[in-house]
Design an enzyme around this catalytic site. Sequence first.
Site, PDB file in Angstrom:
ATOM      1  CD  GLU A  18      -9.679 -65.007  49.005  1.00 30.42           C
ATOM      2  OE1 GLU A  18      -9.351 -66.091  48.111  1.00 30.42           O
ATOM      3  OE2 GLU A  18      -9.926 -63.897  48.767  1.00 30.42           O
ATOM      4  CG  ASP A 162      -5.611 -64.707  31.447  1.00 31.66           C
ATOM      5  OD1 ASP A 162      -4.605 -64.164  31.996  1.00 31.66           O
ATOM      6  OD2 ASP A 162      -6.798 -64.646  31.881  1.00 31.66           O
ATOM      7  CD  GLN A 180     -12.422 -62.951  40.288  1.00 30.69           C
ATOM      8  OE1 GLN A 180     -12.462 -63.156  41.144  1.00 30.69           O
ATOM      9  NE2 GLN A 180     -11.983 -61.492  39.966  1.00 30.69           N
TER      10      GLN A 180
HETATM   11  P1  FAD Z   1      -0.833 -61.708  36.533  1.00 32.24           P
HETATM   12  O1  FAD Z   1      -0.877 -63.237  36.604  1.00 32.24           O
HETATM   13  O2  FAD Z   1       0.541 -61.086  36.585  1.00 32.24           O
HETATM   14  O3  FAD Z   1      -1.542 -61.505  35.136  1.00 32.24           O
HETATM   15  C1  FAD Z   1      -2.311 -60.060  35.016  1.00 32.24           C
HETATM   16  C2  FAD Z   1      -2.528 -59.890  33.622  1.00 32.24           C
HETATM   17  O4  FAD Z   1      -1.351 -59.564  32.768  1.00 32.24           O
HETATM   18  C3  FAD Z   1      -3.267 -61.179  33.007  1.00 32.24           C
HETATM   19  O5  FAD Z   1      -4.104 -60.578  32.056  1.00 32.24           O
HETATM   20  C4  FAD Z   1      -2.264 -61.946  32.038  1.00 32.24           C
HETATM   21  O6  FAD Z   1      -2.690 -62.469  31.242  1.00 32.24           O
HETATM   22  C5  FAD Z   1      -1.299 -60.668  31.756  1.00 32.24           C
HETATM   23  N1  FAD Z   1       0.112 -60.981  31.472  1.00 32.24           N
HETATM   24  C6  FAD Z   1       0.912 -61.430  32.503  1.00 32.24           C
HETATM   25  N2  FAD Z   1       2.073 -61.510  32.033  1.00 32.24           N
HETATM   26  C7  FAD Z   1       2.130 -61.281  30.515  1.00 32.24           C
HETATM   27  C8  FAD Z   1       3.087 -61.235  29.669  1.00 32.24           C
HETATM   28  N3  FAD Z   1       4.138 -61.679  29.843  1.00 32.24           N
HETATM   29  N4  FAD Z   1       2.628 -61.084  28.558  1.00 32.24           N
HETATM   30  C9  FAD Z   1       1.238 -60.702  28.214  1.00 32.24           C
HETATM   31  N5  FAD Z   1       0.299 -60.480  29.273  1.00 32.24           N
HETATM   32  C10 FAD Z   1       0.716 -60.960  30.426  1.00 32.24           C
HETATM   33  N6  FAD Z   1      -5.644 -58.788  44.642  1.00 32.24           N
HETATM   34  C11 FAD Z   1      -4.971 -58.201  45.701  1.00 32.24           C
HETATM   35  O7  FAD Z   1      -4.532 -56.906  45.754  1.00 32.24           O
HETATM   36  N7  FAD Z   1      -4.874 -58.821  47.101  1.00 32.24           N
HETATM   37  C12 FAD Z   1      -5.391 -60.083  47.012  1.00 32.24           C
HETATM   38  O8  FAD Z   1      -5.233 -60.383  48.104  1.00 32.24           O
HETATM   39  C13 FAD Z   1      -6.153 -60.696  45.973  1.00 32.24           C
HETATM   40  N8  FAD Z   1      -6.219 -62.019  46.109  1.00 32.24           N
HETATM   41  C14 FAD Z   1      -6.774 -62.791  44.875  1.00 32.24           C
HETATM   42  C15 FAD Z   1      -7.099 -64.023  45.152  1.00 32.24           C
HETATM   43  C16 FAD Z   1      -7.382 -64.767  43.789  1.00 32.24           C
HETATM   44  C17 FAD Z   1      -7.724 -66.126  44.112  1.00 32.24           C
HETATM   45  C18 FAD Z   1      -7.723 -63.954  42.795  1.00 32.24           C
HETATM   46  C19 FAD Z   1      -8.265 -64.720  41.578  1.00 32.24           C
HETATM   47  C20 FAD Z   1      -7.429 -62.766  42.613  1.00 32.24           C
HETATM   48  C21 FAD Z   1      -6.979 -62.077  43.704  1.00 32.24           C
HETATM   49  N9  FAD Z   1      -6.509 -60.707  43.641  1.00 32.24           N
HETATM   50  C22 FAD Z   1      -6.090 -59.851  44.741  1.00 32.24           C
HETATM   51  C23 FAD Z   1      -6.779 -60.112  42.488  1.00 32.24           C
HETATM   52  C24 FAD Z   1      -5.325 -59.709  41.634  1.00 32.24           C
HETATM   53  O9  FAD Z   1      -4.544 -59.150  42.047  1.00 32.24           O
HETATM   54  C25 FAD Z   1      -5.843 -59.127  40.234  1.00 32.24           C
HETATM   55  O10 FAD Z   1      -6.937 -59.968  39.571  1.00 32.24           O
HETATM   56  C26 FAD Z   1      -4.727 -58.562  39.367  1.00 32.24           C
HETATM   57  O11 FAD Z   1      -5.187 -57.668  38.269  1.00 32.24           O
HETATM   58  C27 FAD Z   1      -4.033 -59.729  38.601  1.00 32.24           C
HETATM   59  O12 FAD Z   1      -3.298 -60.530  39.430  1.00 32.24           O
HETATM   60  P2  FAD Z   1      -2.562 -61.892  38.734  1.00 32.24           P
HETATM   61  O13 FAD Z   1      -1.764 -62.509  40.013  1.00 32.24           O
HETATM   62  O14 FAD Z   1      -3.705 -62.698  38.290  1.00 32.24           O
HETATM   63  O15 FAD Z   1      -1.680 -61.229  37.748  1.00 32.24           O
END
Ligand code: FAD
Length: 301
Positions: A18, A162, A180
Amino acid sequence: LDTPLFAGLPGDIAVSFEFFPPKSEKMEAQLWEAITQLAPLEPSFVSVTYGAGGSTRERTHATVSRIVNETALVPAAHLTCVAASKGEIAEIADQYWEAGVRHIVALRGDPPPSDGGRFIPHPDGYAGAADLVAGLRKHHDFEISVAAYPEMHPEASSLEADLDNLKRKLDAGASRAITQFFFANDAYFRFLDKALAAGITAPILPGIMPVTNFDAIRRMSANTEIPGWLEATFEGMDERPGPRALVAAVVAAEQCRRLYAGGVRDFHFYTLNRAEQAYAICQLLGLRPRGAHGTHKETAA
Ligand code: FAD
């Protein structure tokens, strides 16, 4: 004690790296130096992050396009839901598709500080990553990766909730998760067991973060356990970046060796645009650049 720790590792692993989009010419040169050094390890893909709040939209696109145009690497463009309508995201996705990009890392993104730490979806936007995956799928046949949290996302109500969310993202059309970073391998292995029990069979790649700056890691580790031994290992190294980088490579290599011993064969490295540590860890795991053993098609011919 007589057996070297890394003896005999055959390098039967797949790796991905990455990067983040550079902000200046100097950083651009550093990124390309890293890409050039790591490319011979033939990563399955190299991903490019998307800045908080979509702040790097153009720079992410420029970096990914350069990878497509100038290398044989498979790029994966990160894309978030923050501050963008579905229409704007469709436009970005179209541009990637036209540029030859076929892999997206689909994320919700972190809320901007102005939103008080709460994610507020754009009025015409996606509610979260599962929604984004479904939206991307409607437009193009992208390969899609999503994020996973062995120690739980800080906003999740429970690890089970989650995991349900991770399953929704995969059911919506993602084919792999990337975690993560973590330092407690037990947490990762427990997470894999729970994911399997929840019916998740897609690969969940461990995200490996060599510690280049311990304070920064501590700040970024919302839910990530920092074991006492890790803290002790880096004690007094804040002002010694050279030795600290060597210690970090040893610690991350040992983490990977233990993951390998537990059956892991796919590793994702957070490189922070530097090749040395990721390369050194791959070398210790037995991975060699293309042709180094004379086994690659080009050298065997
Ligand atoms: P989601 O999967 O949408 O989940 C977010 C939260 O909401 C979780 O706690 C989930 O359990 C909860 N949730 C979702 N849907 C529901 C529902 N229907 N009911 C109840 N709870 C729900 N950030 C950036 O800005 N740019 C990047 O390039 C970037 N790259 C990343 C790469 C990796 C490998 C990782 C692990 C993280 C990265 N992040 C990045 C950080 C990420 O954007 C944050 O961690 C963000 O807060 C959550 O993103 P997500 O896609 O996991 O969200």
